[in-house]
Design a protein around this motif. Structure first.
Motif, PDB file in Angstrom:
ATOM      1  N   ALA A 146    -102.843  24.987 -57.745  1.00 23.36           N
ATOM      2  CA  ALA A 146    -101.193  24.661 -58.302  1.00 23.36           C
ATOM      3  C   ALA A 146    -101.763  22.888 -58.505  1.00 23.36           C
ATOM      4  N   ALA A 147    -101.564  22.256 -57.950  1.00 18.20           N
ATOM      5  CA  ALA A 147    -101.241  21.174 -58.024  1.00 18.20           C
ATOM      6  C   ALA A 147    -102.326  20.352 -58.556  1.00 18.20           C
ATOM      7  N   SER A 148    -103.232  20.737 -58.273  1.00 25.82           N
ATOM      8  CA  SER A 148    -104.641  20.552 -59.952  1.00 25.82           C
ATOM      9  C   SER A 148    -104.213  20.638 -60.920  1.00 25.82           C
ATOM     10  N   ALA A 149    -103.891  21.784 -60.955  1.00 24.55           N
ATOM     11  CA  ALA A 149    -103.309  22.471 -62.529  1.00 24.55           C
ATOM     12  C   ALA A 149    -102.279  21.674 -62.838  1.00 24.55           C
ATOM     13  N   VAL A 150    -100.982  21.455 -62.414  1.00 17.98           N
ATOM     14  CA  VAL A 150    -100.446  20.452 -63.367  1.00 17.98           C
ATOM     15  C   VAL A 150    -101.266  18.943 -63.293  1.00 17.98           C
ATOM     16  N   ILE A 151    -101.434  18.517 -62.120  1.00 20.81           N
ATOM     17  CA  ILE A 151    -102.301  17.066 -62.534  1.00 20.81           C
ATOM     18  C   ILE A 151    -103.288  17.282 -63.960  1.00 20.81           C
ATOM     19  N   ASP A 152    -103.652  18.228 -64.071  1.00 29.26           N
ATOM     20  CA  ASP A 152    -104.460  18.545 -64.952  1.00 29.26           C
ATOM     21  C   ASP A 152    -103.832  19.086 -66.215  1.00 29.26           C
ATOM     22  N   SER A 153    -102.609  19.177 -66.119  1.00 30.22           N
ATOM     23  CA  SER A 153    -101.817  19.848 -67.167  1.00 30.22           C
ATOM     24  C   SER A 153    -100.575  18.531 -67.810  1.00 30.22           C
ATOM     25  N   ALA A 154    -101.244  17.589 -66.955  1.00 26.95           N
ATOM     26  CA  ALA A 154     -99.831  15.795 -67.825  1.00 26.95           C
ATOM     27  C   ALA A 154    -100.651  14.946 -67.976  1.00 26.95           C
ATOM     28  N   GLN A 155    -102.117  15.162 -67.367  1.00 29.55           N
ATOM     29  CA  GLN A 155    -102.910  14.456 -68.209  1.00 29.55           C
ATOM     30  C   GLN A 155    -103.702  14.990 -69.320  1.00 29.55           C
ATOM     31  N   ALA A 156    -103.446  15.816 -69.315  1.00 27.29           N
ATOM     32  CA  ALA A 156    -104.085  16.389 -71.071  1.00 27.29           C
ATOM     33  C   ALA A 156    -103.066  15.802 -71.756  1.00 27.29           C
ATOM     34  N   ALA A 157    -101.519  16.446 -71.224  1.00 25.22           N
ATOM     35  CA  ALA A 157    -100.164  15.459 -72.193  1.00 25.22           C
ATOM     36  C   ALA A 157     -99.961  13.937 -72.458  1.00 25.22           C
ATOM     37  N   ASP A 158    -100.650  13.758 -71.338  1.00 25.86           N
ATOM     38  CA  ASP A 158    -101.036  12.073 -71.387  1.00 25.86           C
ATOM     39  C   ASP A 158    -101.469  12.195 -72.559  1.00 25.86           C
TER      40      ASP A 158
END
Length: 138
Positions: free
Chosen positions: A48-60
């Protein structure tokens, strides 16, 4: 001194009361402590944390790309009105997620770049290894 002696004497005759150990409740209505296996199942926190980080990186990355495009548009408009023969170019290096600014002449030749190619190569190396500059670990 007599008060201390009387306290010690009263304690000597009193029955020993056990003190609760760590993790054990002293309340009478409390049940036995829960074993780790009795705990309710939780979703895999790491994924779950990995998915949140990936999503945040893509948005960035998307935000940086939009910012670079908007800045490029504004610079092109300003340079079109000026009499200079150089221009600024903005791009996003996808593999490291950094915005790169280049000063180019009227022929499109790059005169200067920030960050330079050495810094970008170092950033790529750090992104690939994830462990820094060292190839081996002790």
């Amino acid at each position: 001194m007599s008060s201390i002696a009387s306290v010690n004497a009263s304690l000597a005759g009193a029955p020993a009361t056990p003190t609760p150990t760590a993790g054990v409740s002293a309340r009478a209505d409390a049940g036995p402590p829960m074993a780790p296996s009795d705990a309710p199942a939780k979703p895999d926190a790491a994924s779950a944390a990995s998915a949140v980080i990936d999503s945040a990186q893509a948005a960035d990355r998307a935000r940086k790309q939009r910012a670079a495009q908007e800045l490029q548009k504004q610079i092109d408009q300003a340079m079109a009105q000026s009499r200079t023969r150089t221009s600024l170019r903005f791009r996003v290096e996808e593999d490291v997620g950094k915005i790169v600014v280049s000063v180019v002449d009227e022929n499109g030749k790059t005169l200067m770049q920030i960050p330079d190619d050495t810094a970008l190569a170092l950033a790529r190396r750090l992104a690939e290894t994830g462990s820094g500059l060292v190839d081996r670990q002790a």
